[in-house]
Design an enzyme around this catalytic site. Structure first.
Site, PDB file in Angstrom:
ATOM      1  N   GLY A 215       0.827  -1.213   0.000  1.00 40.39           N
ATOM      2  CA  GLY A 215       0.000   0.000   0.000  1.00 40.39           C
ATOM      3  C   GLY A 215       0.853   1.251   0.000  1.00 40.39           C
ATOM      4  O   GLY A 215       2.072   1.186   0.139  1.00 40.39           O
TER       5      GLY A 215
ATOM      6  N   LYS B 248       4.271  12.072  -3.398  1.00 40.31           N
ATOM      7  CA  LYS B 248       5.151  11.025  -2.867  1.00 40.31           C
ATOM      8  C   LYS B 248       6.101  11.625  -1.844  1.00 40.31           C
ATOM      9  O   LYS B 248       6.730  12.641  -2.101  1.00 40.31           O
ATOM     10  CB  LYS B 248       5.933  10.386  -4.016  1.00 40.31           C
ATOM     11  CG  LYS B 248       6.801   9.213  -3.577  1.00 40.31           C
ATOM     12  CD  LYS B 248       7.230   8.373  -4.765  1.00 40.31           C
ATOM     13  CE  LYS B 248       8.166   7.265  -4.340  1.00 40.31           C
ATOM     14  NZ  LYS B 248       8.608   6.460  -5.475  1.00 40.31           N
TER      15      LYS B 248
ATOM     16  N   ASP C 299       9.227   5.550   7.486  1.00 39.50           N
ATOM     17  CA  ASP C 299       8.959   6.872   8.056  1.00 39.50           C
ATOM     18  C   ASP C 299       8.022   7.712   7.183  1.00 39.50           C
ATOM     19  O   ASP C 299       7.707   8.856   7.501  1.00 39.50           O
ATOM     20  CB  ASP C 299      10.275   7.638   8.270  1.00 39.50           C
ATOM     21  CG  ASP C 299      11.110   7.706   6.994  1.00 39.50           C
ATOM     22  OD1 ASP C 299      10.556   7.458   5.900  1.00 39.50           O
ATOM     23  OD2 ASP C 299      12.313   8.005   7.091  1.00 39.50           O
ATOM     24  N   GLY C 300       7.612   7.159   6.058  1.00 42.01           N
ATOM     25  CA  GLY C 300       6.671   7.879   5.199  1.00 42.01           C
ATOM     26  C   GLY C 300       7.300   8.968   4.349  1.00 42.01           C
ATOM     27  O   GLY C 300       6.607   9.681   3.641  1.00 42.01           O
TER      28      GLY C 300
ATOM     29  N   ARG D 173       3.545  13.425  -8.379  1.00 47.72           N
ATOM     30  CA  ARG D 173       3.656  12.512  -9.513  1.00 47.72           C
ATOM     31  C   ARG D 173       2.368  12.489 -10.311  1.00 47.72           C
ATOM     32  O   ARG D 173       1.280  12.455  -9.742  1.00 47.72           O
ATOM     33  CB  ARG D 173       3.973  11.118  -8.976  1.00 47.72           C
ATOM     34  CG  ARG D 173       4.142  10.070 -10.036  1.00 47.72           C
ATOM     35  CD  ARG D 173       4.880   8.876  -9.500  1.00 47.72           C
ATOM     36  NE  ARG D 173       4.075   8.092  -8.582  1.00 47.72           N
ATOM     37  CZ  ARG D 173       4.558   7.051  -7.908  1.00 47.72           C
ATOM     38  NH1 ARG D 173       5.828   6.684  -8.038  1.00 47.72           N
ATOM     39  NH2 ARG D 173       3.788   6.363  -7.101  1.00 47.72           N
TER      40      ARG D 173
ATOM     41  N   ARG E 148      -1.909  -0.777  -9.648  1.00 43.78           N
ATOM     42  CA  ARG E 148      -0.776  -1.658  -9.960  1.00 43.78           C
ATOM     43  C   ARG E 148      -1.247  -3.104 -10.076  1.00 43.78           C
ATOM     44  O   ARG E 148      -2.344  -3.435  -9.602  1.00 43.78           O
ATOM     45  CB  ARG E 148       0.239  -1.564  -8.807  1.00 43.78           C
ATOM     46  CG  ARG E 148       0.645  -0.146  -8.474  1.00 43.78           C
ATOM     47  CD  ARG E 148       0.880   0.016  -6.965  1.00 43.78           C
ATOM     48  NE  ARG E 148       1.019   1.434  -6.604  1.00 43.78           N
ATOM     49  CZ  ARG E 148       2.175   2.042  -6.372  1.00 43.78           C
ATOM     50  NH1 ARG E 148       3.287   1.370  -6.414  1.00 43.78           N
ATOM     51  NH2 ARG E 148       2.199   3.326  -6.082  1.00 43.78           N
TER      52      ARG E 148
ATOM     53  N   ASP F 197       4.191  -4.771  -7.393  1.00 45.16           N
ATOM     54  CA  ASP F 197       3.583  -3.535  -6.868  1.00 45.16           C
ATOM     55  C   ASP F 197       4.149  -2.302  -7.576  1.00 45.16           C
ATOM     56  O   ASP F 197       3.673  -1.194  -7.343  1.00 45.16           O
ATOM     57  CB  ASP F 197       3.798  -3.411  -5.355  1.00 45.16           C
ATOM     58  CG  ASP F 197       5.248  -3.600  -4.953  1.00 45.16           C
ATOM     59  OD1 ASP F 197       5.771  -4.705  -5.145  1.00 45.16           O
ATOM     60  OD2 ASP F 197       5.864  -2.624  -4.475  1.00 45.16           O
TER      61      ASP F 197
ATOM     62  N   ASP G 161       7.449   4.090 -10.472  1.00 40.59           N
ATOM     63  CA  ASP G 161       8.193   3.871  -9.227  1.00 40.59           C
ATOM     64  C   ASP G 161       9.692   3.732  -9.465  1.00 40.59           C
ATOM     65  O   ASP G 161      10.269   2.662  -9.399  1.00 40.59           O
ATOM     66  CB  ASP G 161       7.659   2.641  -8.462  1.00 40.59           C
ATOM     67  CG  ASP G 161       6.826   3.105  -7.277  1.00 40.59           C
ATOM     68  OD1 ASP G 161       6.471   4.293  -7.217  1.00 40.59           O
ATOM     69  OD2 ASP G 161       6.533   2.265  -6.394  1.00 40.59           O
TER      70      ASP G 161
HETATM   71  P1  AMP Z   1       9.127   0.852  -3.198  1.00 36.90           P
HETATM   72  O1  AMP Z   1      10.306  -0.017  -2.978  1.00 36.90           O
HETATM   73  O2  AMP Z   1       9.426   2.326  -3.145  1.00 36.90           O
HETATM   74  O3  AMP Z   1       8.340   0.476  -4.395  1.00 36.90           O
HETATM   75  O4  AMP Z   1       8.195   0.608  -1.928  1.00 36.90           O
HETATM   76  C1  AMP Z   1       7.674  -0.657  -1.537  1.00 36.90           C
HETATM   77  C2  AMP Z   1       6.662  -0.464  -0.441  1.00 36.90           C
HETATM   78  O5  AMP Z   1       7.272   0.118   0.719  1.00 36.90           O
HETATM   79  C3  AMP Z   1       5.509   0.445  -0.786  1.00 36.90           C
HETATM   80  O6  AMP Z   1       4.385  -0.048  -0.106  1.00 36.90           O
HETATM   81  C4  AMP Z   1       5.945   1.770  -0.232  1.00 36.90           C
HETATM   82  O7  AMP Z   1       4.874   2.628   0.027  1.00 36.90           O
HETATM   83  C5  AMP Z   1       6.664   1.352   1.043  1.00 36.90           C
HETATM   84  N1  AMP Z   1       7.695   2.306   1.426  1.00 36.90           N
HETATM   85  C6  AMP Z   1       8.872   2.558   0.803  1.00 36.90           C
HETATM   86  N2  AMP Z   1       9.576   3.485   1.437  1.00 36.90           N
HETATM   87  C7  AMP Z   1       8.836   3.864   2.521  1.00 36.90           C
HETATM   88  C8  AMP Z   1       9.019   4.793   3.580  1.00 36.90           C
HETATM   89  N3  AMP Z   1      10.116   5.539   3.677  1.00 36.90           N
HETATM   90  N4  AMP Z   1       8.033   4.900   4.498  1.00 36.90           N
HETATM   91  C9  AMP Z   1       6.927   4.145   4.421  1.00 36.90           C
HETATM   92  N5  AMP Z   1       6.702   3.250   3.457  1.00 36.90           N
HETATM   93  C10 AMP Z   1       7.635   3.112   2.503  1.00 36.90           C
HETATM   94 MG    MG Z   2       6.710   0.913  -5.142  1.00 43.52          MG
END
Ligand code: AMP
Ligand code: MG
Length: 475
Positions: free
Chosen positions: A85, A107, A119-120, A170, A177, A246, A256
């Site tokens: 998610g 993002k 940490d979001g 974005r 996805r 995803d 992504d």
């Molecule tokens: P990604 O590798 O960027 O495609 O992310 C994979 C999953 O991890 C997705 O669900 C992202 O929303 C989550 N995610 C990646 N980085 C963070 C972050 N710094 N804080 C919270 N969720 C993250």
């Molecule tokens: Mg991703």
């Protein structure tokens, strides 16, 4: 701001299991790093970067938006993860623009219920990379998400070292996805897959709504778009790096951006992602993985489709991929007509490029000049030999040599987003400077056109020690 455009978020009308409605966490003192005027214009968004930054940072309210974090799942490096998610993203809304329906997604927007241990946030480094690559892909004519704006902050964000937070806005045709379908199927959420299918058809394939085959048409279109997207990546030497399900858009847009790279020296086994020890997402494995991902999507559709239909459609992947790939390479070689032997000619060129350590982009770009003025180039024995067969082939073509030369120049980019160039823009951005981002965006938007002497340094391969490096996944 968006007064003149229709603003809605149809996704927010779906059942509550699809998302969590929520606001996001703004930065204290955001600073603008880049505003994509061209994109704003094509979307009909008012060109007011400062006010938009306040809105997208969440420091100025905008009541028409219905922000939410989407729920999805996915296969990461082949392993099933039932709950992913938007962990750091917010779907702000969808605008009905002259380009069709376009999602606006923020993002780096702070924690959501899907953040797990994260940490979001997103850091300046990765946000600059995503912002730049969207424009690079756009310039190359490859379907991709783009970024409307990029802003930084002084908020410390812990990665390998302490970095600072940033957000991008974005844009993409969709943020749905493959992993969305997997989420509803594997988590056995009643009616989830069917509701999502109907939503996707309503929004993106409205013409097929009355068709009894509409679900199958959607799956076939997804397989085809995915195959075409990956064929485009291969043709420009792009390595995505994290082709988890995803990160696969159901509309075949590149999506992504993490540790991606445009290859420098030709190396089919290049792995740009430092954590990908097995090479699952290596350059030459991308088509296989794209197909694998389509299988994963098919598995999530099994309750609604007939298995034979799904299998037959999956079997189309190879045809879609190779037809598109060879068409792209014929153009890169300036060939109008198709001969069976073209494939071998191409494989021979790859072999020469690999053994001679040749720069992928520049070798293709120079072909049109080398055939006319070989003496101006320092050519290896192997390349000279290959050129003899290439010239024989050109003579047999329907194109005249002049037409072939034009076709080659129109299809072999002069400028690509080399990682060392992105890195130098990042280093500037971290000091709050954005001149290098501006320059790169400008040059990458028109990669097939020679932009003169002052831009020549952008076509230089990376220094030897920085060739085809592996990049950290942290973002
Ligand atoms: P990604 O590798 O960027 O495609 O992310 C994979 C999953 O991890 C997705 O669900 C992202 O929303 C989550 N995610 C990646 N980085 C963070 C972050 N710094 N804080 C919270 N969720 C993250
Ligand atoms: Mg991703």
């Amino acid at each position: 701001m968006f007064e003149n455009i229709k603003f809605e978020n149809p996704f927010s009308t779906l059942p509550s299991s699809f998302y969590t409605k929520q606001n996001w966490s703004s930065f204290d003192q955001p600073f603008l790093l880049h505003f994509n005027h061209d994109l704003a214009k094509s979307l009909g968004i008012k060109d007011d970067p400062q006010e938009l930054m306040q809105i997208f940072n969440g420091s100025k309210s905008f009541t028409k938006a219905s922000p939410l974090a989407m729920a999805y799942a996915g296969h990461q490096f082949g392993n099933w993860v039932s709950q992913l998610g938007d962990g750091r993203g917010i779907l702000f809304g969808q605008i009905d623009s002259s380009e069709g329906l376009i999602d606006l997604h923020i993002k780096g927007a702070g924690k959501t219920p899907y953040s797990r241990f994260g940490d979001g946030r997103a850091v300046i480094r990765s946000s600059v990379r995503e912002h730049l690559c969207g424009e690079a892909m756009f310039g190359l004519g490859i379907p991709s998400s783009r970024s409307l704006m990029l802003f930084g902050s002084n908020e410390p964000v812990m990665r390998e070292v302490t970095e600072r937070g940033a957000m991008i806005v974005r844009t993409a045709k969709t943020h749905i996805r493959f992993g969305h379908f997997e989420y509803f199927h594997h988590n056995k959420i009643t009616n989830g897959v069917k509701t999502l299918l109907d939503h996707v058809i309503d929004c993106y394939y409205p013409d097929t709504k009355q068709d009894s085959d509409k679900y199958l048409l959607f799956f076939d279109a997804t397989v085809k778009k995915t195959a075409h997207m990956v064929s485009a990546w291969q043709s420009v030497g792009f390595n995505h790096g994290v082709m988890n399900t995803d990160n696969m858009s159901i509309l075949g847009e590149t999506f992504d951006y993490g540790p991606y790279a445009f290859m420098e020296n030709y190396d089919p086994n290049y792995i740009c992602n430092h954590t990908d020890s097995q090479g699952r997402y290596s350059f030459s494995n991308q088509p296989n993985i794209a197909e694998w991902n389509c299988y994963a999507l098919a598995s999530a559709l099994i309750d609604i489709y007939n298995e034979t239909e799904l299998r037959d459609t999956l079997n189309n992947f190879n045809g879609y991929f190779y037809d598109s790939l060879i068409e792209k390479y014929r153009k890169k070689l300036g060939l109008k007509s198709a001969l069976d032997s073209d494939y071998d000619l191409l494989l021979e060129l790859f072999k020469v490029m690999e053994t001679d350590n040749l720069d992928y982009t520049n070798t293709f770009r120079d072909l049109s000049k080398i055939i006319s003025l070989p003496d101006n180039y320092e050519l290896s024995e192997k390349l000279t030999l290959w050129l003899t067969s290439f010239k024989d082939r050109l003579i047999k073509d329907e194109n005249t040599i002049e037409e072939s030369v034009l076709m080659m120049d129109d299809n072999n980019p002069k400028y690509i987003l080399r990682n060392y160039l992105a890195q130098s823009a990042i280093e500037d951005a971290e000091l709050g400077k954005s001149k290098k981002i501006d320059e790169l965006v400008k040059v990458l938007r028109d990669p097939y056109i020679d932009q003169g002497k002052s831009m020549e340094h952008f076509c230089k391969p990376a220094p030897e020690e920085q060739q085809n490096q592996k990049l950290s996944c942290s973002s």
